[in-house]
Design an enzyme around this catalytic site. Structure first.
Site, PDB file in Angstrom:
ATOM      1  N   CYS A 224       5.385  -5.938   1.647  1.00  0.00           N
ATOM      2  CA  CYS A 224       5.746  -4.524   1.628  1.00  0.00           C
ATOM      3  C   CYS A 224       5.035  -3.778   2.763  1.00  0.00           C
ATOM      4  O   CYS A 224       5.310  -4.030   3.923  1.00  0.00           O
ATOM      5  CB  CYS A 224       5.456  -3.950   0.245  1.00  0.00           C
ATOM      6  N   TYR A 225       4.064  -2.918   2.447  1.00  0.00           N
ATOM      7  CA  TYR A 225       3.354  -2.231   3.530  1.00  0.00           C
ATOM      8  C   TYR A 225       2.724  -3.247   4.487  1.00  0.00           C
ATOM      9  O   TYR A 225       2.697  -3.046   5.705  1.00  0.00           O
ATOM     10  CB  TYR A 225       2.254  -1.320   2.953  1.00  0.00           C
TER      11      TYR A 225
ATOM     12  N   GLU B 127       4.689 -10.921  -6.387  1.00  0.00           N
ATOM     13  CA  GLU B 127       3.638 -11.103  -7.394  1.00  0.00           C
ATOM     14  C   GLU B 127       3.980 -10.534  -8.765  1.00  0.00           C
ATOM     15  O   GLU B 127       3.313 -10.844  -9.743  1.00  0.00           O
ATOM     16  CB  GLU B 127       2.314 -10.505  -6.879  1.00  0.00           C
TER      17      GLU B 127
ATOM     18  N   ASP C  70     -17.795 -12.648 -21.764  1.00  0.00           N
ATOM     19  CA  ASP C  70     -18.278 -12.692 -20.383  1.00  0.00           C
ATOM     20  C   ASP C  70     -19.771 -13.009 -20.316  1.00  0.00           C
ATOM     21  O   ASP C  70     -20.203 -13.924 -19.615  1.00  0.00           O
ATOM     22  CB  ASP C  70     -18.030 -11.353 -19.658  1.00  0.00           C
ATOM     23  N   SER C  71     -20.557 -12.231 -21.063  1.00  0.00           N
ATOM     24  CA  SER C  71     -21.996 -12.460 -20.944  1.00  0.00           C
ATOM     25  C   SER C  71     -22.399 -13.777 -21.599  1.00  0.00           C
ATOM     26  O   SER C  71     -23.348 -14.435 -21.162  1.00  0.00           O
ATOM     27  CB  SER C  71     -22.791 -11.280 -21.508  1.00  0.00           C
TER      28      SER C  71
ATOM     29  N   GLY D 295       0.845  -1.196   0.000  1.00  0.00           N
ATOM     30  CA  GLY D 295       0.000   0.000   0.000  1.00  0.00           C
ATOM     31  C   GLY D 295       0.870   1.232   0.000  1.00  0.00           C
ATOM     32  O   GLY D 295       2.068   1.158   0.305  1.00  0.00           O
TER      33      GLY D 295
ATOM     34  N   SER E 222     -24.372  -9.631 -24.493  1.00  0.00           N
ATOM     35  CA  SER E 222     -23.807  -8.677 -25.456  1.00  0.00           C
ATOM     36  C   SER E 222     -23.102  -9.403 -26.601  1.00  0.00           C
ATOM     37  O   SER E 222     -22.708  -8.784 -27.569  1.00  0.00           O
ATOM     38  CB  SER E 222     -22.789  -7.785 -24.749  1.00  0.00           C
ATOM     39  N   GLY E 223     -22.907 -10.718 -26.428  1.00  0.00           N
ATOM     40  CA  GLY E 223     -22.166 -11.457 -27.451  1.00  0.00           C
ATOM     41  C   GLY E 223     -20.683 -11.522 -27.118  1.00  0.00           C
ATOM     42  O   GLY E 223     -19.925 -12.243 -27.750  1.00  0.00           O
ATOM     43  N   GLY E 224     -20.257 -10.763 -26.128  1.00  0.00           N
ATOM     44  CA  GLY E 224     -18.867 -10.836 -25.669  1.00  0.00           C
ATOM     45  C   GLY E 224     -18.689 -12.098 -24.849  1.00  0.00           C
ATOM     46  O   GLY E 224     -19.667 -12.754 -24.459  1.00  0.00           O
TER      47      GLY E 224
ATOM     48  N   LYS F 269     -10.686 -12.742 -16.430  1.00  0.00           N
ATOM     49  CA  LYS F 269     -11.037 -13.016 -17.828  1.00  0.00           C
ATOM     50  C   LYS F 269     -10.497 -14.371 -18.329  1.00  0.00           C
ATOM     51  O   LYS F 269     -11.216 -15.131 -18.979  1.00  0.00           O
ATOM     52  CB  LYS F 269     -10.441 -11.901 -18.684  1.00  0.00           C
TER      53      LYS F 269
ATOM     54  N   HIS G 181       8.066  -7.414  -3.745  1.00  0.00           N
ATOM     55  CA  HIS G 181       6.790  -7.879  -4.325  1.00  0.00           C
ATOM     56  C   HIS G 181       6.974  -9.207  -5.062  1.00  0.00           C
ATOM     57  O   HIS G 181       7.492  -9.225  -6.181  1.00  0.00           O
ATOM     58  CB  HIS G 181       6.248  -6.813  -5.285  1.00  0.00           C
TER      59      HIS G 181
END
Ligand code: XMP
Length: 525
Positions: free
Chosen positions: A86-87, A178, A234-235, A59, A230-232, A381, A176
Site C-alpha cells: 500500500c503506502y 496480511e 507472560d511473567s 501508512g 504476576s502469575g499471568g 502472546k 493488504h
C-alpha cells in the site's frame, strides 16, 4: 535481545499502518522470524539484523505530500528483496521516479484482483487472469511506474495493483495481504518470503529456547536476578525461561498491588508453588499503591504511577534480598514484557500513534537502579504460550486469561478507591463464576467487569435507587491486538446481570460492551 541475526528473518519498516504488527505475525506464522523498525531506521541498524528481505508497511500518509515519511534511497542498495505494501508500494514508486497521485476512485474494503503475471509473488494463486479477492484501503493510486517496473495485477479501480522489478527484486502490492479479508494473502507473503527472499523456515518453538536462554545468560553474567512475577502467562514463562538460564541466582517476587481480583493472590501463590520450583517471595504492597493512586483519574497517569510503585517495591526487595545473604547483589530485574507491549508503547514504531503506555514499558522511571531483562520482548502472546508448553508449564497456567499489570485500576473509570474496588471485585467474581462453567473455553480471551462511576436511577424494594453501572466485557482475540466481543448466550448474560444487581451492593444497572478493537480497546482505560 537480537533474535533476528540468529536466523533468516524479514524486517518490516513501519510507515504508520494499523496492520504493521499483523504483518510481523503473518511472517512468523510462515515460520520465519520478523521484527519491526521505524521507517527511518538507520542503515547500520538494518544491516545489524541481517534481514533476508524488507517489507515496507502501509501508512496513512500520501507519498507526494511534503513531510510524508520517505524511504531512504540506501534501502535499495542493500541488495535484498523489498516488498512495499500500500503506502509502502507508493513510497517505492515515488523514490524510484514514478508518479503517485490522489484519486477520486478511492478503494476501501473488498476488491477483485486480476492477475497479469504469476511468476513469483502470485505463484500457486492461479493462472494468468485469475481473479482473487483482496482488501484495499487507499485513496492514492500509481499513475506511472518507475523505469524497470512492470504491473503484475490490476483491479477495476487500480490499473497497477501490484508491480515488480524482477531484476532488482523489488515488489509492490496496493492491497493488504496480511488481513484475513485477502484469502490468498498468506500464500502471497509466503511467496515473497520463500521464493523471492529464499528464507528457510526455522522459526519454531524449539528453535527459540536455546538462543533465548543463551541471551539471558549473556545479559546476566553475574549477580542476582529478581523477576516480577504476576502469575499471568507472560511473567510465568519469563520466570521459567530465566530459571533455566541462571538457576538459583533467580528470585521471583509476587507483588500484591491491591488491584488484584478477589482471591487472586492466594490462587497465584498456590499454583506457582505447586508447579514451579522457584525462590518465591510475596510482598503485600496494597497500601503503598492505593495511597499513590489516590485521586488520580487519568489512565496514563495511573499506569505511570503503578509502574513507578512496582519499581520501588522491586528496589526495596532487592535490598532485602541483599541484606539476607552476602552473595553477589541483585543487579537485574526480569519482566514478562511482550512484543505488542513494546510496539504499542511506541518503542518500535514509525509514525503510528502510541496507544497505551503499558506499565512495564513506558511506565519505567528513568532512574531505575536495576537493569531490566525482558526475555519475551520479541514474542507475541500465542508464541509465549507455545514456549511455555515447551518449557513444561501446565495448561492451567498457560491458558489463564490475560490480566493487565495495572489490574483493576484500569477497570475503574476515574479515581480508584477501596469502596469502588470492593464493588468491582464482587461484580468481577460473578462474571468469572458464570462465564467459566459456560464451557466457552478458549473462545473467551478475557471476560471481566468494569465499574462506571456514573449513577443511574433504579428501583429497589419499592424505593428509588441511585447507584453505579457495571459494564461486562467478554472478548475473543488471538493476540490482544484486535478483538471482537463474544456472543455470550442471552440467558448467561441475563444471569450475570441478575446476580450483579442483586448481590453487589451499590450497582443497579449492568450493560454489555459490544465494541470491537479497533476502534475500542479491550480494557476501558
Ligand atoms: P488493550 O486494552 O490495549 O489491551 O486492548 C490489550 C491486552 O493488553 C492488556 N493490557 C495491559 N497489560 N499492562 C499490561 O500488562 C497494561 O498497562 C495493559 N493495558 C492493557 C489487556 O488486558 C489485554 O489483554
Amino acid at each position: 535481545m537480537d533474535l533476528a541475526s540468529h536466523q533468516d528473518n524479514i524486517l518490516i519498516l513501519d510507515f504508520g499502518s494499523q496492520y504493521t504488527q499483523l504483518l510481523a505475525r503473518r511472517v512468523r506464522e510462515a515460520n520465519v522470524y520478523s521484527s519491526i523498525l521505524p521507517f527511518n531506521a538507520s542503515i547500520t541498524q538494518i544491516k545489524r539484523l541481517r534481514p533476508k528481505g524488507l517489507i515496507l508497511s502501509g501508512g496513512p500518509s500520501s507519498s507526494y505530500h511534503l513531510g510524508a515519511p520517505k524511504a531512504s534511497p540506501k534501502l535499495f542498495s542493500l541488495g535484498i528483496p523489498i516488498l512495499g505494501i500500500c503506502y509502502g508500494m507508493q513510497v517505492i514508486v515515488q523514490t524510484k521516479g514514478g508518479k503517485v497521485s490522489g484519486t477520486t476512485e478511492r478503494e476501501y474494503g473488498p476488491a477483485t484482483l486480476k492477475l497479469d503475471d504469476t511468476t513469483d509473488l502470485f505463484d500457486q494463486i492461479g493462472g494468468k487472469h485469475t481473479r482473487t479477492a483482496v482488501w484495499m484501503s487507499h485513496g492514492d493510486r500509481i499513475d506511472r511506474l518507475p523505469s524497470g517496473f512492470t504491473s503484475i495485477a490490476h483491479t477495476a479501480n487500480a490499473p497497477i495493483a501490484a508491480m515488480c522489478d524482477r531484476t532488482r527484486r523489488i515488489f509492490g502490492l496496493q492491497f493488504h495481504p496480511e488481513v484475513i479479508h485477502t484469502p490468498k494473502g498468506a500464500q502471497i507473503l509466503r511467496n515473497f518470503i520463500y521464493r523471492v527472499c529464499g528464507c528457510s523456515g526455522t522459526w519454531n518453538t524449539t528453535s527459540w529456547i536455546d538462543p533465548m536462554v543463551a541471551t539471558v545468560r549473556k545479559q546476566a553474567r553475574s549477580g542476582r536476578i529478581i523477576c516480577a512475577l504476576s502469575g499471568g502467562v507472560d511473567s510465568t514463562v519469563a520466570a521459567a525461561l530465566t530459571h533455566r538460564a541462571v538457576g538459583d541466582r533467580l528470585t521471583c517476587v509476587f507483588v500484591n498491588n491491591g488491584l488484584l481480583r478477589a482471591n487472586e493472590a492466594q490462587f497465584v501463590l498456590h499454583s506457582l508453588r505447586t508447579h514451579l520450583d522457584l525462590n518465591l517471595r510475596y510482598v503485600d504492597a496494597s497500601q503503598q499503591f492505593l495511597r499513590a493512586l489516590k485521586g488520580v483519574e487519568d489512565p496514563e497517569r495511573k499506569r505511570k504511577i503503578i509502574g513507578r510503585e512496582f519499581i520501588r517495591v522491586f528496589e526495596t526487595e532487592a535490598k532485602n534480598i541483599n541484606a539476607l545473604s552476602n552473595e553477589s547483589p541483585v543487579s537485574y530485574l526480569v519482566q514478562g514484557t511482550l512484543y505488542p507491549d513494546v510496539v504499542e508503547s511506541g518503542a518500535t514504531l514509525g509514525p503510528s500513534a502510541v496507544i497505551k503506555t503499558h506499565h512495564n514499558v513506558g511506565g519505567l522511571p528513568a532512574r531505575m537502579k536495576l537493569k531490566v531483562i525482558e526475555p519475551l520482548r520479541n514474542l507475541f502472546k500465542d508464541e509465549v504460550r507455545r514456549l511455555g508448553t515447551e518449557l513444561g508449564l501446565p495448561d492451567a497456567m498457560i491458558w489463564r486469561q490475560p490480566f493487565p499489570g495495572p489490574g483493576l485500576a484500569i477497570r475503574i473509570i476515574g479515581p480508584v478507591t477501596r469502596p469502588s474496588l470492593k464493588i468491582l471485585r464482587e461484580a468481577d467474581t460473578i462474571v468469572q463464576e458464570e462465564v467459566k462453567p459456560a464451557g466457552l473455553g478458549r473462545k473467551v480471551w478475557q471476560a471481566f467487569a468494569v465499574l462506571i462511576p456514573v449513577r443511574t436511577v433504579g428501583i429497589r424494594g419499592d424505593k428509588r435507587s441511585y447507584e453505579h453501572v457495571v459494564a461486562v466485557r467478554a472478548v475473543q482475540s488471538d493476540d490482544g491486538m484486535t478483538a471482537d466481543w463474544v456472543r455470550l448466550p442471552h440467558d448467561l448474560l441475563g444471569r450475570i446481570a441478575h446476580r450483579i444487581t442483586n448481590e453487589v451492593k451499590g450497582v443497579n444497572r449492568v450493560v454489555y460492551d459490544l465494541s470491537t478493537k479497533p476502534p475500542g480497546t479491550i480494557e476501558w482505560e
